[in-house]
Design a protein around this motif. Structure first.
Motif, PDB file in Angstrom:
ATOM      1  N   PRO A   6       0.837  -1.191   0.000  1.00 49.17           N
ATOM      2  CA  PRO A   6       0.000   0.000   0.000  1.00 49.17           C
ATOM      3  C   PRO A   6       0.874   1.243   0.000  1.00 49.17           C
ATOM      4  N   ARG A   7       0.391   2.229  -0.727  1.00 51.14           N
ATOM      5  CA  ARG A   7       1.149   3.465  -0.890  1.00 51.14           C
ATOM      6  C   ARG A   7       1.539   4.056   0.438  1.00 51.14           C
ATOM      7  N   SER A   8       0.673   3.916   1.416  1.00 56.71           N
ATOM      8  CA  SER A   8       0.953   4.494   2.727  1.00 56.71           C
ATOM      9  C   SER A   8      -0.039   3.927   3.718  1.00 56.71           C
ATOM     10  N   PRO A   9       0.256   3.972   5.008  1.00 62.34           N
ATOM     11  CA  PRO A   9      -0.585   3.372   6.044  1.00 62.34           C
ATOM     12  C   PRO A   9      -2.063   3.657   5.828  1.00 62.34           C
ATOM     13  N   SER A  10      -2.453   4.907   5.908  1.00 65.59           N
ATOM     14  CA  SER A  10      -3.828   5.231   5.589  1.00 65.59           C
ATOM     15  C   SER A  10      -3.849   5.860   4.213  1.00 65.59           C
ATOM     16  N   PRO A  11      -4.760   5.432   3.385  1.00 59.68           N
ATOM     17  CA  PRO A  11      -4.760   5.889   1.992  1.00 59.68           C
ATOM     18  C   PRO A  11      -4.823   7.409   1.935  1.00 59.68           C
ATOM     19  N   ALA A  12      -4.147   7.947   0.967  1.00 64.32           N
ATOM     20  CA  ALA A  12      -4.140   9.392   0.756  1.00 64.32           C
ATOM     21  C   ALA A  12      -3.593  10.163   1.943  1.00 64.32           C
ATOM     22  N   ALA A  13      -2.763   9.488   2.741  1.00 61.82           N
ATOM     23  CA  ALA A  13      -2.107  10.208   3.826  1.00 61.82           C
ATOM     24  C   ALA A  13      -1.191  11.267   3.236  1.00 61.82           C
ATOM     25  N   PRO A  14      -1.035  12.380   3.944  1.00 65.51           N
ATOM     26  CA  PRO A  14      -0.152  13.423   3.414  1.00 65.51           C
ATOM     27  C   PRO A  14       1.272  12.896   3.287  1.00 65.51           C
ATOM     28  N   ALA A  15       1.962  13.359   2.271  1.00 66.16           N
ATOM     29  CA  ALA A  15       3.330  12.911   2.055  1.00 66.16           C
ATOM     30  C   ALA A  15       4.206  13.375   3.214  1.00 66.16           C
TER      31      ALA A  15
ATOM     32  N   GLN B 135       3.299  15.386  -2.938  1.00 63.38           N
ATOM     33  CA  GLN B 135       2.295  16.381  -2.565  1.00 63.38           C
ATOM     34  C   GLN B 135       1.253  16.533  -3.670  1.00 63.38           C
ATOM     35  N   TYR B 136       1.753  16.617  -4.895  1.00 61.45           N
ATOM     36  CA  TYR B 136       0.804  16.731  -6.011  1.00 61.45           C
ATOM     37  C   TYR B 136      -0.127  15.532  -6.038  1.00 61.45           C
ATOM     38  N   LEU B 140      -4.170  15.456  -5.605  1.00 59.31           N
ATOM     39  CA  LEU B 140      -5.017  14.891  -6.657  1.00 59.31           C
ATOM     40  C   LEU B 140      -5.971  13.856  -6.081  1.00 59.31           C
ATOM     41  N   LEU B 141      -5.467  13.043  -5.165  1.00 59.59           N
ATOM     42  CA  LEU B 141      -6.262  11.932  -4.639  1.00 59.59           C
ATOM     43  C   LEU B 141      -7.048  12.319  -3.394  1.00 59.59           C
ATOM     44  N   ASP B 142      -6.861  13.540  -2.982  1.00 56.90           N
ATOM     45  CA  ASP B 142      -7.410  13.979  -1.712  1.00 56.90           C
ATOM     46  C   ASP B 142      -8.928  13.920  -1.670  1.00 56.90           C
ATOM     47  N   THR B 143      -9.565  14.172  -2.801  1.00 51.24           N
ATOM     48  CA  THR B 143     -11.030  14.210  -2.812  1.00 51.24           C
ATOM     49  C   THR B 143     -11.645  12.809  -2.861  1.00 51.24           C
ATOM     50  N   LEU B 144     -10.784  11.799  -3.023  1.00 52.33           N
ATOM     51  CA  LEU B 144     -11.336  10.449  -3.144  1.00 52.33           C
ATOM     52  C   LEU B 144     -11.579   9.818  -1.778  1.00 52.33           C
ATOM     53  N   GLU B 145     -12.678   9.103  -1.675  1.00 53.29           N
ATOM     54  CA  GLU B 145     -12.944   8.302  -0.475  1.00 53.29           C
ATOM     55  C   GLU B 145     -12.009   7.091  -0.498  1.00 53.29           C
ATOM     56  N   THR B 146     -11.918   6.446   0.658  1.00 48.61           N
ATOM     57  CA  THR B 146     -11.054   5.272   0.761  1.00 48.61           C
ATOM     58  C   THR B 146     -11.409   4.205  -0.273  1.00 48.61           C
ATOM     59  N   ASP B 147     -12.691   3.940  -0.418  1.00 43.21           N
ATOM     60  CA  ASP B 147     -13.078   2.886  -1.364  1.00 43.21           C
ATOM     61  C   ASP B 147     -12.797   3.308  -2.801  1.00 43.21           C
ATOM     62  N   GLU B 148     -12.925   4.603  -3.061  1.00 47.83           N
ATOM     63  CA  GLU B 148     -12.628   5.078  -4.412  1.00 47.83           C
ATOM     64  C   GLU B 148     -11.141   4.924  -4.718  1.00 47.83           C
ATOM     65  N   LEU B 149     -10.339   5.224  -3.724  1.00 42.36           N
ATOM     66  CA  LEU B 149      -8.899   5.108  -3.927  1.00 42.36           C
ATOM     67  C   LEU B 149      -8.499   3.660  -4.176  1.00 42.36           C
TER      68      LEU B 149
END
Lengths: 176, 176
Positions: A6-15, B135-136, B140-149
């Motif tokens: 997984p990209r990171s522990p919690s998805p879309a966690a800040p870099a 960061q980019y 970009l992925l920030d608006t996605l829910e966990t299941d969407e990601l």
DNA sequence: CCAATTTAGTTTCACCTGAAACTATTTCCA
DNA sequence: TGGAAATAGTTTCAGGTGAAACTAAATTGG
């Protein structure tokens, strides 16, 4: 057959500083690879069988639909609909004119504009390519379940919207 | 604010002759628009702040990770990892060498190969860009829910796999 | 009215890109 | 061995591409 990480522990966690970047997990990279793969295949299909490049095909696609709806379009309208810039449209149109697939009539009311239409030959080509394009798309999406397909549509919309926003915000300061 | 119009009655239905093609519902087109949008923004970030084009950045990215893992790579290995062709890699590498971001040492055992490494300057740049890239991606992925990601990752995998298959099958006959 | 600005579309320029040809080196195998 | 085939990487060539400059026509406002 199991490359999980997984990209990171919690998805879309800040870099976090110090995070490594693994290219094949990086979404912009993966999208680019996928898109290039598809474009390349599609370009091969159009190119070999009809001598059309993708920008040319896009122009034909919107004109074909416009025709179908009785709404003639000028180059500018085509540019907006295809999201290509006017240079690209201009070049695509002149190639299509040279191939005899398009006709152009200068607008009587505004002589800067010209209405573009598919010729008979253009319509024939159009009617041949549409099913090919839809077939390719069909095969591409064939392995997806219904819920995956729905999510794909939704993700394309969301990501495109977000990417448009970021395109503006990451661009450096603007002139007053 | 409601542009709904399902592609077809049942999703992924086979294309029927006479179907119209609406470009903005056509998945290859939408993917291309999205990917170009993202690439353009990312290229702007890398380009303005570091003078790097995307192929150059990709080379640095895989070398940076290799470095991190103590595994030096030759140009060919870079090409495979980045999915770029060897011409593109060759050019990116020579620009990076000229910029002083890369070092090259001819392999003692096989003098056709050369091992590529980030220089100190290259490492500095690498360490600055990685967080920017993440960061980019994060935004970009920030608006996605966990299941969407999760679904996005899965869709990218599935579609890429399928697209690879179609790339082969749509290509015309091969020489014996 | 008519000069300044805007809009439609084209052309120019400088660069990027992929395919194919090419060089240098190594491997294969008769 | 030694010549044919494969491999690493570069160079060449022939387009494609975007940004900016440019032309021509239409609109605007003083």
């Amino acid at each position: 057959m199991s490359e999980k990480a997984p990209r990171s522990p919690s998805p879309a966690a800040p870099a976090r500083p110090g995070d490594p970047l693994q290219l094949d997990l990086f979404v912009p990279y993966r999208l680019s690879v996928l898109s290039n793969l598809i474009s390349h295949t599609v370009a091969t299909i159009y190119g070999e069988r009809f001598g059309l490049a993708i920008p040319e095909w896009r122009v034909m696609a919107v004109l074909g639909l416009a025709q179908h709806q009785g709404t003639p379009m000028c180059a500018n309208a085509v540019a907006q609909r295809t999201e290509m810039d006017k240079v690209q449209v201009s070049r695509a149109v002149s190639r299509l004119l040279a191939m005899g697939l398009l006709g152009r009539t200068v607008d009587k009311a505004d002589r800067r504009k010209a209405n573009l239409t598919l010729t008979a030959a253009g319509t024939t080509v159009y009617q041949q390519i549409v099913p090919l394009a839809l077939q390719y798309e069909g095969e591409l999406l064939d392995t997806l379940e219904t819920d995956e397909l729905m999510m794909l549509e939704r993700l394309l919309d969301k990501l495109t919207k977000t990417a448009r926003g970021l395109s503006a915000s990451f661009r450096p300061a603007e002139a007053p």
